[in-house]
Design a protein around this motif. Structure first.
Motif, short mmCIF file in Angstrom:
data_model
loop_
_atom_site.label_atom_id
_atom_site.label_comp_id
_atom_site.label_asym_id
_atom_site.label_seq_id
_atom_site.Cartn_x
_atom_site.Cartn_y
_atom_site.Cartn_z
N PHE A 170 0.83 -1.20 0.00
CA PHE A 170 0.00 0.00 0.00
C PHE A 170 0.87 1.25 0.00
O PHE A 170 0.54 2.25 -0.65
CB PHE A 170 -0.94 0.00 1.21
CG PHE A 170 -2.03 1.03 1.11
CD1 PHE A 170 -3.12 0.83 0.28
CD2 PHE A 170 -1.97 2.20 1.85
CE1 PHE A 170 -4.12 1.78 0.17
CE2 PHE A 170 -2.97 3.16 1.76
CZ PHE A 170 -4.05 2.95 0.91
N TRP A 171 1.99 1.20 0.72
CA TRP A 171 2.93 2.32 0.67
C TRP A 171 3.44 2.51 -0.76
O TRP A 171 3.61 3.64 -1.22
CB TRP A 171 4.11 2.08 1.61
CG TRP A 171 3.76 2.19 3.06
CD1 TRP A 171 3.48 1.15 3.91
CD2 TRP A 171 3.66 3.38 3.84
NE1 TRP A 171 3.20 1.63 5.17
CE2 TRP A 171 3.31 2.99 5.16
CE3 TRP A 171 3.83 4.74 3.57
CZ2 TRP A 171 3.13 3.91 6.20
CZ3 TRP A 171 3.66 5.67 4.60
CH2 TRP A 171 3.31 5.25 5.89
N THR A 172 3.63 1.40 -1.47
CA THR A 172 4.11 1.47 -2.85
C THR A 172 3.08 2.11 -3.77
O THR A 172 3.43 2.80 -4.73
CB THR A 172 4.45 0.05 -3.36
OG1 THR A 172 5.41 -0.54 -2.48
CG2 THR A 172 5.03 0.10 -4.76
N GLN A 173 1.80 1.89 -3.47
CA GLN A 173 0.74 2.50 -4.28
C GLN A 173 0.72 4.02 -4.14
O GLN A 173 0.22 4.72 -5.03
CB GLN A 173 -0.62 1.94 -3.86
CG GLN A 173 -0.84 0.48 -4.19
CD GLN A 173 -2.18 -0.01 -3.65
OE1 GLN A 173 -3.17 0.71 -3.65
NE2 GLN A 173 -2.20 -1.25 -3.18
N TRP A 174 1.23 4.52 -3.01
CA TRP A 174 1.25 5.96 -2.75
C TRP A 174 2.68 6.41 -2.50
O TRP A 174 3.03 6.84 -1.39
CB TRP A 174 0.37 6.29 -1.54
CG TRP A 174 -1.09 6.06 -1.78
CD1 TRP A 174 -1.79 4.91 -1.59
CD2 TRP A 174 -2.02 7.02 -2.29
NE1 TRP A 174 -3.10 5.09 -1.94
CE2 TRP A 174 -3.28 6.37 -2.37
CE3 TRP A 174 -1.92 8.36 -2.68
CZ2 TRP A 174 -4.42 7.02 -2.84
CZ3 TRP A 174 -3.06 9.01 -3.14
CH2 TRP A 174 -4.28 8.35 -3.22
#
Length: 236
Positions: free
Chosen positions: A203-207
């Protein structure tokens, strides 16, 4: 009054301050020579000295905004109170407003979020006991997005709803949502997520550099206010 403050002064002014109930620190050397010890000892410095002089006094002792104390400058006429250093993380902005009220003066806040009347993402919820989870680069990027009026999503799943303390409405570029599913990547340029849920690495990678997570105390009442005991402690 600030009864817990220590008054630091030079010997020639000591007699004028004897009536104050505060603890006194009388400099035995020049203020320049004493500043290193003063800078490392206190959380806030309120200086009744010209701003230029304060810059020169504290400059050799600066480290970073995570550890430097707040430094506030008051002009000789006590008309203006200027937070010069560590306005957000160090608390100088909040203390400048407090000192200004005591002096019936004007606090001059120059940080972008305060000047623009918007969020300070690095201290959001701090007075409610919230913890911030994000790499430093995320804090920098999201703070820039906020002050540049990019579209920001705030998803709040837990914690007090009283985190917006300004008298003005929440800026139009910031959208408060109850459900993470309502966030629109690409439309929203950054995400502030107030949650107790674990955040997966993907999820950090998505943002990338655009996500900040806030962790309120477990069990915090949604009506808790800054300064309330309930704001910082979980309910039984």
């Amino acid at each position: 009054m600030l009864p817990h403050a220590t008054v630091c002064t030079l010997p020639k002014f000591a007699a004028d301050l004897e009536a104050l109930p505060n603890e006194k620190f009388i400099c035995q050397k020049t203020l320049r020579e004493e500043m290193g010890g003063i800078f490392g000892r206190f959380d806030q410095l309120v200086c009744f000295v010209s701003l230029g002089a304060v810059v020169r006094l504290v400059a050799p002792h600066l480290k970073d905004k995570e550890t430097d104390p707040g430094v506030i400058v008051v002009d000789d006429a006590a008309r203006y109170v200027v937070p010069m250093l560590s306005g957000h993380v160090g608390g100088a902005n909040a203390w400048a407003e407090r000192v200004a009220r005591l002096l019936d003066a004007t606090a001059v806040l120059t940080t972008a979020s305060d000047a623009g009347g918007t969020l300070a993402v690095d201290i959001l919820g701090r007075e409610l006991g919230w913890q911030v989870e994000a790499p430093k680069i995320n804090l920098t990027r999201v703070a820039a997005a906020v002050v540049n009026r990019e579209r920001i999503a705030i998803v709040q799943e837990t914690g007090s709803r009283n985190w917006w303390t300004r008298k003005t409405p929440l800026p139009a570029n910031i959208e408060l949502l109850d459900d993470l599913a309502d966030v629109k990547p690409g439309y929203h340029q950054a995400l502030l997520w107030i949650t107790h849920r674990p955040v997966d690495a993907s999820f950090w990678t998505q943002w990338p550099e655009r996500l900040i997570v806030y962790r309120p105390p477990q069990g915090q009442d949604e009506d808790a206010r800054p300064g309330d005991a309930a704001a910082k402690e979980a309910t039984a």
